[in-house]
Enzyme design. Structure first.
Site, mmCIF file in Angstrom:
data_model
loop_
_atom_site.group_PDB
_atom_site.id
_atom_site.type_symbol
_atom_site.label_atom_id
_atom_site.label_comp_id
_atom_site.label_asym_id
_atom_site.label_seq_id
_atom_site.Cartn_x
_atom_site.Cartn_y
_atom_site.Cartn_z
ATOM 1 N N ASN A 1 -2.102 15.534 3.321
ATOM 2 C CA ASN A 1 -1.838 14.518 2.303
ATOM 3 C C ASN A 1 -3.031 14.248 1.396
ATOM 4 O OD1 ASN A 1 -2.436 13.537 5.034
ATOM 5 N ND2 ASN A 1 -2.681 11.554 4.052
ATOM 6 N N GLY B 1 10.940 9.117 3.028
ATOM 7 C CA GLY B 1 11.650 9.109 1.757
ATOM 8 C C GLY B 1 10.767 8.998 0.533
ATOM 9 N N HIS B 2 9.735 8.151 0.635
ATOM 10 C CA HIS B 2 8.996 7.856 -0.602
ATOM 11 C C HIS B 2 8.176 9.028 -1.125
ATOM 12 C CE1 HIS B 2 5.929 6.659 2.403
ATOM 13 N NE2 HIS B 2 5.044 6.880 1.460
ATOM 14 N N CYS C 1 -2.560 4.724 3.342
ATOM 15 C CA CYS C 1 -2.456 3.896 4.551
ATOM 16 C C CYS C 1 -3.816 3.359 4.988
ATOM 17 C CB CYS C 1 -1.869 4.710 5.708
ATOM 18 S SG CYS C 1 -0.264 5.372 5.310
HETATM 19 N N1 PLP Z 1 2.278 11.826 7.311
HETATM 20 C C1 PLP Z 1 1.744 12.130 6.126
HETATM 21 C C2 PLP Z 1 1.216 13.504 5.899
HETATM 22 C C3 PLP Z 1 1.686 11.164 5.108
HETATM 23 O O1 PLP Z 1 1.143 11.485 3.921
HETATM 24 C C4 PLP Z 1 2.186 9.879 5.360
HETATM 25 C C5 PLP Z 1 2.102 8.815 4.351
HETATM 26 O O2 PLP Z 1 2.547 8.683 3.358
HETATM 27 C C6 PLP Z 1 2.755 9.619 6.622
HETATM 28 C C7 PLP Z 1 2.769 10.609 7.569
HETATM 29 C C8 PLP Z 1 3.296 8.272 6.963
HETATM 30 O O3 PLP Z 1 4.437 7.979 6.245
HETATM 31 P P1 PLP Z 1 5.025 6.512 6.225
HETATM 32 O O4 PLP Z 1 4.133 5.717 5.355
HETATM 33 O O5 PLP Z 1 6.398 6.670 5.722
HETATM 34 O O6 PLP Z 1 5.003 6.002 7.616
#
Ligand code: PLP
Length: 356
Positions: A128, A177-178, A302
């Site tokens: 990410n 989803g986002h 996050c």
């Molecule tokens: N895994 C990856 C690679 C992410 O980029 C993200 C965050 O966007 C997540 C997991 C966690 O997703 P969520 O925020 O829907 O819990």
């Protein structure tokens, strides 16, 4: 909109008003399944990918109660890393595989680390922060040949790269989803048919007894529609986004001194760029860019309020200050060509101000 206004029946209730809503959940499940080449019954809805990641690892450990070794990488999302760290406190052994300067994994490290005690391998598809792609097919095949369950966090690739679980022996795969334009707060988990699954969330009989809790119908409809659209746009995604990302990246690297690309140049998603600006604190640069209407980040959203340097960059370039001096820019199909020179100019001005 109907599911936020008039069609508000509870899908798990016995009356017709609710049953009508149940069918839209099944449509959405089929839409998400099609995006990844799964069968409809192999997909359950969750609240987010954090839940999907936790649920998959939890299920894999429950499937092998006598095996207490987990393999993951140092660059996974916090929803995998922090869960693994919590599991270490409960007596599990976790190996965090290293990556090289380009963010790539050595498959030999994975092969050498799998042992009789290994229960699950959790390795992401695309990072990410850098967009770097792990060789998921090879990872899945190694896990299958060694009898170890494989969970793949595929959050970043949905709608960007073709995913087909029929061709890949992945046991669990997480989505949110986002990342493909659905509302926030809805995720999905693929569980390969016949793979053992013990729920993380115990409650009612929803989601075929695999995840308790009243279904969030509007969000489920949203992720279903987004999956359908992502599938439709997938064939053009790369050719639309990659040239713009490359122009942005090359513009920054050429026009702004003391910059460096982070992440493998080609083994990477088409929409992400991660660049070090030597001598500049990421936080200061982000504030100036925000003033210009540019939404960038210095790591995972996050962890944005933690002021922690990027663990991904620390793993890639431990000797350098890159983990505190980089920003990540992401593009989408909606990004317009005219926005590229605008962004480059804003970044040039901001870095100029900070380097005085
Ligand atoms: N895994 C990856 C690679 C992410 O980029 C993200 C965050 O966007 C997540 C997991 C966690 O997703 P969520 O925020 O829907 O819990």
């Amino acid at each position: 909109m109907p599911h936020l206004t008039t069609e508000w029946g509870n899908p798990s209730s016995a009356y017709k008003f609710g049953a009508k809503v149940k069918s839209v959940i099944e449509t959405a499940r089929a839409q998400v399944a099609e995006l990844i080449g799964a069968q409809t019954r192999e997909v359950i809805f969750t609240s987010c990918a954090t839940e999907s990641n936790n649920a998959a690892i939890h299920a894999a450990l429950k499937a092998n109660p006598n095996k207490r070794h987990i393999i993951t990488s140092a660059v996974e999302h916090s929803s995998v890393l922090n869960y693994c760290m919590a599991l270490e406190k409960d007596g599990y052994r976790v190996t965090y595989l290293p990556v090289d300067r380009d963010g790539l994994l050595k498959l030999a490290d994975l092969e050498n680390t799998i042992g009789n005690e290994t229960s699950v391998v959790s390795l992401m598809w695309a990072n990410n922060e850098t967009g770097v792609l792990f060789p998921v097919k090879e990872i899945a095949e190694i896990c299958r040949s060694r009898g170890v369950l494989y969970h793949c966090d595929a959050v970043q690739v949905a709608g960007k790269i073709e995913m087909d679980v029929r061709k890949l022996p992945i046991d669990y795969l997480s989505l949110t989803g986002h990342k493909f334009h659905a509302p926030k707060g809805i995720g999905a988990l693929y569980i390969r048919r016949k793979t053992l699954f013990s729920p993380l969330i115990h409650g009612g009989h929803q989601e075929h007894n695999l995840r308790g809790g009243t279904e969030s119908v509007p969000l489920i409809v949203g992720i279903g529609k987004a999956a359908e659209l992502a599938r439709k746009h997938l064939p053009h995604y790369d050719q639309k986004v990659r040239p713009l990302r490359d122009a942005l990246e090359e513009g920054i690297l050429q026009l702004i001194p003391n910059t460096e690309l982070n992440g493998h140049k080609t083994q990477r998603l088409a929409n992400t760029t991660n660049i070090t600006f030597r001598g500049i604190e990421s936080g200061a640069l982000l504030i100036l860019l925000d003033k210009e209407g540019i939404c960038a980040s210095s790591g995972s959203a996050c962890l944005a309020d933690s002021d922690e340097p990027s663990h991904v960059l620390k793993a890639m370039k431990p000797e350098s200050a890159a983990s505190r001096q980089m920003i990540r820019l992401s593009l989408a199909q909606e990004t317009k060509e005219a926005e590229i020179p605008q962004a480059i100019a804003a970044i040039k001005t901001a870095t100029g101000m900070l380097r005085i």
